[in-house]
Design a protein around this motif. Structure first.
Motif, PDB file in Angstrom:
ATOM      1  N   MET A   1     -19.234 -17.262  51.781  1.00  0.00           N
ATOM      2  CA  MET A   1     -20.340 -17.010  50.882  1.00  0.00           C
ATOM      3  C   MET A   1     -20.406 -15.512  50.619  1.00  0.00           C
ATOM      4  O   MET A   1     -20.394 -14.695  51.538  1.00  0.00           O
ATOM      5  CB  MET A   1     -21.637 -17.510  51.510  1.00  0.00           C
ATOM      6  N   HIS A   2     -20.486 -15.178  49.343  1.00  0.00           N
ATOM      7  CA  HIS A   2     -20.528 -13.781  48.931  1.00  0.00           C
ATOM      8  C   HIS A   2     -21.918 -13.479  48.381  1.00  0.00           C
ATOM      9  O   HIS A   2     -22.409 -14.160  47.493  1.00  0.00           O
ATOM     10  CB  HIS A   2     -19.465 -13.527  47.862  1.00  0.00           C
ATOM     11  N   LEU A   3     -22.552 -12.461  48.924  1.00  0.00           N
ATOM     12  CA  LEU A   3     -23.887 -12.078  48.459  1.00  0.00           C
ATOM     13  C   LEU A   3     -23.781 -10.994  47.397  1.00  0.00           C
ATOM     14  O   LEU A   3     -22.944 -10.099  47.482  1.00  0.00           O
ATOM     15  CB  LEU A   3     -24.725 -11.568  49.625  1.00  0.00           C
ATOM     16  N   ASN A   4     -24.631 -11.109  46.402  1.00  0.00           N
ATOM     17  CA  ASN A   4     -24.708 -10.140  45.314  1.00  0.00           C
ATOM     18  C   ASN A   4     -26.086  -9.497  45.329  1.00  0.00           C
ATOM     19  O   ASN A   4     -27.047 -10.102  45.806  1.00  0.00           O
ATOM     20  CB  ASN A   4     -24.509 -10.836  43.968  1.00  0.00           C
ATOM     21  N   PRO A   5     -26.201  -8.305  44.798  1.00  0.00           N
ATOM     22  CA  PRO A   5     -27.553  -7.742  44.665  1.00  0.00           C
ATOM     23  C   PRO A   5     -28.336  -8.548  43.626  1.00  0.00           C
ATOM     24  O   PRO A   5     -27.768  -9.007  42.638  1.00  0.00           O
ATOM     25  CB  PRO A   5     -27.314  -6.315  44.186  1.00  0.00           C
ATOM     26  N   PRO A   6     -29.628  -8.730  43.834  1.00  0.00           N
ATOM     27  CA  PRO A   6     -30.399  -9.497  42.861  1.00  0.00           C
ATOM     28  C   PRO A   6     -30.541  -8.730  41.548  1.00  0.00           C
ATOM     29  O   PRO A   6     -30.486  -7.502  41.526  1.00  0.00           O
ATOM     30  CB  PRO A   6     -31.758  -9.678  43.537  1.00  0.00           C
ATOM     31  N   SER A   7     -30.725  -9.469  40.484  1.00  0.00           N
ATOM     32  CA  SER A   7     -30.934  -8.816  39.190  1.00  0.00           C
ATOM     33  C   SER A   7     -32.315  -8.176  39.177  1.00  0.00           C
ATOM     34  O   SER A   7     -33.166  -8.447  40.028  1.00  0.00           O
ATOM     35  CB  SER A   7     -30.808  -9.824  38.052  1.00  0.00           C
ATOM     36  N   LEU A   8     -32.536  -7.352  38.195  1.00  0.00           N
ATOM     37  CA  LEU A   8     -33.827  -6.673  38.073  1.00  0.00           C
ATOM     38  C   LEU A   8     -34.946  -7.684  37.849  1.00  0.00           C
ATOM     39  O   LEU A   8     -36.039  -7.538  38.401  1.00  0.00           O
ATOM     40  CB  LEU A   8     -33.781  -5.654  36.937  1.00  0.00           C
ATOM     41  N   LEU A   9     -34.675  -8.733  37.076  1.00  0.00           N
ATOM     42  CA  LEU A   9     -35.684  -9.746  36.795  1.00  0.00           C
ATOM     43  C   LEU A   9     -36.083 -10.492  38.065  1.00  0.00           C
ATOM     44  O   LEU A   9     -37.277 -10.672  38.327  1.00  0.00           O
ATOM     45  CB  LEU A   9     -35.167 -10.733  35.741  1.00  0.00           C
ATOM     46  N   ALA A  10     -35.117 -10.913  38.873  1.00  0.00           N
ATOM     47  CA  ALA A  10     -35.426 -11.616  40.114  1.00  0.00           C
ATOM     48  C   ALA A  10     -36.188 -10.703  41.074  1.00  0.00           C
ATOM     49  O   ALA A  10     -37.127 -11.146  41.744  1.00  0.00           O
ATOM     50  CB  ALA A  10     -34.141 -12.123  40.774  1.00  0.00           C
ATOM     51  N   PHE A  11     -35.803  -9.451  41.132  1.00  0.00           N
ATOM     52  CA  PHE A  11     -36.478  -8.506  42.004  1.00  0.00           C
ATOM     53  C   PHE A  11     -37.920  -8.283  41.566  1.00  0.00           C
ATOM     54  O   PHE A  11     -38.841  -8.280  42.387  1.00  0.00           O
ATOM     55  CB  PHE A  11     -35.707  -7.182  42.028  1.00  0.00           C
TER      56      PHE A  11
END
Length: 56
Positions: free
Chosen positions: A1-11
């Motif tokens: 599983m690869h984690l990505n930084p959340p988008s600005l909208l999700a944050f």
């Protein structure tokens, strides 16, 4: 599983939900004060889902 930084909208959605929960804990708000735990859970889930999905 690869984690990505959340988008600005999700944050931002996560921050807004958590801020509403904190405001509901400090001041008596009609619907929010009764559901502080659920708002915090929703904020965490939005942030976690934003980290797991690419481009969200």
């Amino acid at each position: 599983m690869h984690l990505n930084p959340p988008s600005l909208l999700a944050f931002l959605i996560s921050i807004i939900l958590a801020g509403l929960a904190m405001a509901g804990k400090i001041t008596p708000l009609p619907y929010i004060s009764a559901n502080v735990v659920w708002l915090l859970l929703a904020a965490y889930l939005v942030l976690a889902f934003g980290c797991l999905q690419r481009g969200l």
